[in-house]
Structure formats: structure tokens, C-alpha cells
Design a protein around this motif. Structure first.
Motif, PDB file in Angstrom:
ATOM      1  N   SER A   1      11.195  31.740  19.635  1.00 39.25           N
ATOM      2  CA  SER A   1      11.795  32.864  18.897  1.00 39.25           C
ATOM      3  C   SER A   1      10.733  33.791  18.311  1.00 39.25           C
ATOM      4  O   SER A   1      11.053  34.862  17.810  1.00 39.25           O
ATOM      5  N   GLY A   2       9.474  33.368  18.352  1.00 42.29           N
ATOM      6  CA  GLY A   2       8.403  34.170  17.755  1.00 42.29           C
ATOM      7  C   GLY A   2       7.993  35.322  18.666  1.00 42.29           C
ATOM      8  O   GLY A   2       8.497  35.478  19.781  1.00 42.29           O
ATOM      9  N   GLN A   3       7.051  36.105  18.154  1.00 40.85           N
ATOM     10  CA  GLN A   3       6.632  37.304  18.905  1.00 40.85           C
ATOM     11  C   GLN A   3       5.957  36.928  20.223  1.00 40.85           C
ATOM     12  O   GLN A   3       6.220  37.533  21.255  1.00 40.85           O
ATOM     13  N   LEU A   4       5.079  35.921  20.201  1.00 42.84           N
ATOM     14  CA  LEU A   4       4.419  35.495  21.435  1.00 42.84           C
ATOM     15  C   LEU A   4       5.424  34.794  22.352  1.00 42.84           C
ATOM     16  O   LEU A   4       5.482  35.054  23.550  1.00 42.84           O
ATOM     17  N   GLY A   5       6.236  33.917  21.756  1.00 44.84           N
ATOM     18  CA  GLY A   5       7.195  33.131  22.537  1.00 44.84           C
ATOM     19  C   GLY A   5       8.140  34.012  23.343  1.00 44.84           C
ATOM     20  O   GLY A   5       8.383  33.762  24.534  1.00 44.84           O
ATOM     21  N   GLN A   6       8.668  35.053  22.706  1.00 44.51           N
ATOM     22  CA  GLN A   6       9.617  35.915  23.428  1.00 44.51           C
ATOM     23  C   GLN A   6       8.932  36.626  24.594  1.00 44.51           C
ATOM     24  O   GLN A   6       9.520  36.829  25.650  1.00 44.51           O
ATOM     25  N   LEU A   7       7.654  36.975  24.387  1.00 41.66           N
ATOM     26  CA  LEU A   7       6.913  37.617  25.487  1.00 41.66           C
ATOM     27  C   LEU A   7       6.623  36.622  26.611  1.00 41.66           C
ATOM     28  O   LEU A   7       6.573  36.992  27.778  1.00 41.66           O
ATOM     29  N   VAL A   8       6.438  35.340  26.254  1.00 42.39           N
ATOM     30  CA  VAL A   8       6.223  34.322  27.291  1.00 42.39           C
ATOM     31  C   VAL A   8       7.496  34.176  28.127  1.00 42.39           C
ATOM     32  O   VAL A   8       7.433  34.105  29.366  1.00 42.39           O
TER      33      VAL A   8
ATOM     34  N   ILE B   1      12.765  26.760  22.977  1.00 42.11           N
ATOM     35  CA  ILE B   1      12.988  25.902  21.800  1.00 42.11           C
ATOM     36  C   ILE B   1      12.615  26.652  20.525  1.00 42.11           C
ATOM     37  O   ILE B   1      11.523  27.222  20.419  1.00 42.11           O
ATOM     38  N   ALA B   2      13.530  26.650  19.559  1.00 39.49           N
ATOM     39  CA  ALA B   2      13.284  27.372  18.304  1.00 39.49           C
ATOM     40  C   ALA B   2      14.202  26.849  17.206  1.00 39.49           C
ATOM     41  O   ALA B   2      15.176  26.149  17.492  1.00 39.49           O
ATOM     42  N   ARG B   3      13.836  27.196  15.976  1.00 47.73           N
ATOM     43  CA  ARG B   3      14.789  26.955  14.878  1.00 47.73           C
ATOM     44  C   ARG B   3      15.781  28.118  14.831  1.00 47.73           C
ATOM     45  O   ARG B   3      16.984  27.924  14.762  1.00 47.73           O
ATOM     46  N   SER B   4      15.236  29.345  14.869  1.00 48.33           N
ATOM     47  CA  SER B   4      16.109  30.531  14.783  1.00 48.33           C
ATOM     48  C   SER B   4      16.620  30.872  16.175  1.00 48.33           C
ATOM     49  O   SER B   4      16.179  31.834  16.797  1.00 48.33           O
ATOM     50  N   THR B   5      17.573  30.047  16.639  1.00 45.60           N
ATOM     51  CA  THR B   5      18.061  30.242  18.019  1.00 45.60           C
ATOM     52  C   THR B   5      18.786  31.588  18.168  1.00 45.60           C
ATOM     53  O   THR B   5      18.864  32.121  19.272  1.00 45.60           O
TER      54      THR B   5
ATOM     55  N   GLY C   1      20.862  33.554  30.806  1.00 41.27           N
ATOM     56  CA  GLY C   1      20.900  32.229  31.416  1.00 41.27           C
ATOM     57  C   GLY C   1      19.811  31.269  30.956  1.00 41.27           C
ATOM     58  O   GLY C   1      19.770  30.115  31.393  1.00 41.27           O
ATOM     59  N   VAL C   2      18.903  31.739  30.092  1.00 38.21           N
ATOM     60  CA  VAL C   2      17.858  30.857  29.568  1.00 38.21           C
ATOM     61  C   VAL C   2      18.528  29.780  28.698  1.00 38.21           C
ATOM     62  O   VAL C   2      19.461  30.071  27.940  1.00 38.21           O
ATOM     63  N   GLN C   3      18.051  28.526  28.834  1.00 38.80           N
ATOM     64  CA  GLN C   3      18.614  27.445  28.010  1.00 38.80           C
ATOM     65  C   GLN C   3      17.961  27.507  26.628  1.00 38.80           C
ATOM     66  O   GLN C   3      16.760  27.261  26.509  1.00 38.80           O
ATOM     67  N   VAL C   4      18.740  27.808  25.619  1.00 38.18           N
ATOM     68  CA  VAL C   4      18.198  27.902  24.266  1.00 38.18           C
ATOM     69  C   VAL C   4      18.564  26.611  23.526  1.00 38.18           C
ATOM     70  O   VAL C   4      19.734  26.236  23.462  1.00 38.18           O
ATOM     71  N   ARG C   5      17.531  25.926  23.028  1.00 36.08           N
ATOM     72  CA  ARG C   5      17.782  24.645  22.347  1.00 36.08           C
ATOM     73  C   ARG C   5      17.147  24.649  20.966  1.00 36.08           C
ATOM     74  O   ARG C   5      16.027  25.153  20.788  1.00 36.08           O
ATOM     75  N   PHE C   6      17.847  24.038  20.012  1.00 36.97           N
ATOM     76  CA  PHE C   6      17.318  23.945  18.647  1.00 36.97           C
ATOM     77  C   PHE C   6      16.221  22.880  18.612  1.00 36.97           C
ATOM     78  O   PHE C   6      16.362  21.783  19.154  1.00 36.97           O
TER      79      PHE C   6
END
Ligand SMILES: NC(=O)c1ccc[n+]([C@@H]2O[C@H](COP(=O)([O-])OP(=O)(O)OC[C@H]3O[C@@H](n4cnc5c(N)ncnc54)[C@H](OP(=O)(O)O)[C@@H]3O)[C@@H](O)[C@H]2O)c1
Length: 288
Positions: free
Chosen positions: A8-15, A32-36, A46-51
Motif C-alpha cells: 500500500s506504500g508509495q514504493l509498493g504500489q509502483l512495484v 500484502i498491506a494493513r491499509s488494504t 484482479g490483484v489478490q489483496v491480503r491483509f
């Protein structure tokens, strides 16, 4: 399946974006994130978003189910990161993950920056794993400097305590692409990459480039570490964070954020984003 923490972070979303651009199918990506909630656009694709919370090991076990490759993006709460990373590494041991990649800091093993300690300790834990591992020692983001542009323009001054230290920064997007390349190609097991921008600049040179882009005179004022810390606190930063930034700039004055090996551009197969381009990108996003 390829998973990443800090999604959910700035780098993560770009990845995530870079993985999709590299041709990875959305349902093969586990974010994977807390702030799903911050990942709803990717979830719709379609990305699998998991807490997953670094402080709650059971959530990490669930988040890593069926994952082959994991990118552990270093956590953001300085001082708490080692136990948090340890929780992820322990969950990796219990999981199906066969390759762990970690975002560390440039020249972690000899860095003068206080921030390096938790990264070195995390790298040591990773080295003890019996699976394939890759360390991405990321240099400074150019955005660390461009985010200060509104203040710089208001006061016609860049302040800092990096002296004549050269900064080999690159855009977050460059580091994200490097991570995506490592996650989607072979030959990275056991590698430690020192990732930094192709071009380095001092803060005086940064001030010059800002002046050119904004067509006005901008000067650089070099402060002592103590003065810089207190200027950051006066600007509203909490003391701990101001101390970290001042310590990092002091480290930069001793070459701690300089690197000229060009491993980042080799990995991403294009030149890294120049500081002028990052300034222009900021200008455009700020004005729109
Ligand atoms: N190279 C540099 O110049 C530089 C500068 C700053 C930071 N960094 C490092 O690089 C990392 C990525 O940078 P960034 O710009 O993407 O940072 P960022 O936007 O602040 O993102 C941090 C990420 O860490 C996650 N996180 C924090 N605590 C967590 C926890 N307890 N459990 C699960 N996730 C947690 C956040 O998730 P939630 O949103 O779900 O809370 C978020 O996704 C940072 O965390 C930091 O270690 C590098």
C-alpha cells in the motif's frame, strides 16, 4: 505467485504497476498491506489483496499462503523494524516461499547512516535462511528532495547539512522497476545489489537545477547537523524524524549516499531518472 509487503506504500504500489507492466498476470500478484483499502484499484484489476500486519504473525501466515516469491519492502517505523522484519522472516520459514528479496539501504554494511543498523541486522537474518535470497540496497529516493520544493521555492533556499557530499538518488519508480525485474527474471539468487542513480549531485547543484527549472535564483545554505535538525522541527517534523533526516544528511556529507557503479540502470536496462526530470514531474503534479 509473487507477493510483496508494504504494497500500500508509495514504493509498493509502483512495484505492483511495474510487475503488471512486465507482464505478470494480476491474479499471480499478492499485495500484502494493513491499509488494504489503498489497493482497491489494483484489486479491481484482479490483484489478490491480503491483509498482513508485521506485528501479527498469524496474519502473515495467511497472507503468504501459496506464495513462491516474496518482496519484503522494509517497514517504516524506525526502531521497530528489526522485530517486524523478523516476524516476516519467521513466517517465510513456515511458508511456501522459495525466494525472498529485501529492500535494504545503500552500502548497508559500511554506511555511516544511523538508519543502516536495522537493515544490516535484517540482512543477517535473511542470510541465515535456507532459501534463495536477494538484497536490493536502495539508495535515496529523489522524491526525498523534490517533496520539499514548495518550501524551497517559498524561501528561495535549499537547506541541509550534506556539505559537498554527492547524492546518487533515483526515482522511486526506478527502484520499483528493479524490484520487478528481480522478481520476474532468473539469476538473482544470492546477489546483493547496490542501487543508486546514474548521476550524483551535491545540494548546491540541486539548488542550481531547481533554480533553472523554476527560473529563479535558489541558493544552498549548509547548516550544522544540530541547526538542520532544529530547522526541520520548526517546520513541524517530530523530533525523532528530524534527527533521522539530519543524521542521514550528515552521513551523506561523508559519502554515505554516493555510488557510481550504475547497477540500478543495468538492472532496469535504461538510464535512471535524472533529478531534473524528477523536479519537472513534481512541478507538473503540483500544478495540476
Ligand atoms: N530510500 C529512501 O530514500 C527511503 C525513504 C523513506 C523510506 N524508505 C524505506 O523504504 C520503504 C518503502 O518506502 P515507501 O516510500 O513506499 O514508504 P511508505 O509509503 O511510507 O510505505 C510504507 C509501507 O510500510 C507498510 N507498513 C508499515 N508498518 C507496517 C506494519 N506494521 N505491518 C504491515 N505493513 C506495514 C505500510 O503499510 P500500511 O499503509 O498498510 O500501513 C506501507 O505500505 C519504507 O518503509 C522505508 O523502510 C526508503
Amino acid at each position: 505467485m509473487i507477493a510483496l509487503t508494504g504494497a500500500s506504500g508509495q514504493l509498493g504500489q509502483l512495484v505492483i504497476k511495474a510487475l503488471l507492466d512486465e507482464g505478470v498476470k494480476a491474479n499471480e500478484i499478492v499485495a500484502i498491506a494493513r491499509s488494504t483499502d489503498k489497493l482497491s484499484d489494483y484489486e479491481k484489476q484482479g490483484v489478490q489483496v491480503r491483509f498482513g500486519d508485521y506485528e501479527k504473525p498469524d496474519t502473515l501466515d495467511k497472507a503468504l499462503a501459496g506464495v513462491d516469491k516474496l518482496l519484503l519492502i522494509s517497514a517504516s517505523e524506525v526502531g521497530k523494524r528489526l522485530p517486524q522484519h523478523k516476524n516476516v522472516i519467521e513466517a517465510v520459514k513456515r511458508s511456501s516461499v522459495k525466494h525472498l528479496t529485501y529492500t535494504s539501504i545503500l552500502h548497508a554494511d559500511k554506511s555511516p547512516l544511523g538508519l543502516a543498523k536495522e537493515h544490516v541486522e535484517t540482512e543477517q537474518l535473511i542470510n541465515e535462511l535456507n532459501i534463495a535470497t536477494t538484497i536490493l540496497r536502495n539508495g535515496w529516493y529523489s522524491e526525498n528532495y523534490t517533496m520539499g520544493l514548495p518550501n524551497i521555492i517559498e524561501h528561495s533556499t535549499v537547506i541541509g547539512c550534506a556539505g559537498d557530499g554527492k547524492l546518487s538518488t533515483a526515482a522511486r519508480e526506478d527502484y520499483a522497476l528493479a524490484a520487478a525485474k528481480v522478481l520476474t527474471s532468473e539469476g538473482h539468487s544470492g546477489k546483493v545489489y547496490e542501487l543508486a542513480g546514474d548521476e550524483a549531485f551535491t545540494l548546491s547543484e540541486f539548488a542550481e537545477v531547481v533554480g533553472k527549472e523554476f527560473e529563479r535564483e535558489i541558493k544552498y545554505q549548509n547548516l550544522s547537523e544540530v541547526e538542520f535538525k532544529s530547522a526541520l522541527m520548526q517546520a513541524g517534523l517530530p523530533e525523532g524524524f528530524a534527527q533521522l533526516l539530519a543524521d542521514s544528511e550528515k552521513g551523506a556529507s561523508n559519502g554515505g549516499l554516493f555510488d557510481n557503479q550504475r547497477q540500478l540502470s543495468k538492472l532496469i536496462r535504461r538510464p535512471t531518472t535524472t533529478i531534473s526530470k524528477s523536479i519537472r514531474d513534481f512541478k507538473e503534479s503540483y500544478q495540476s
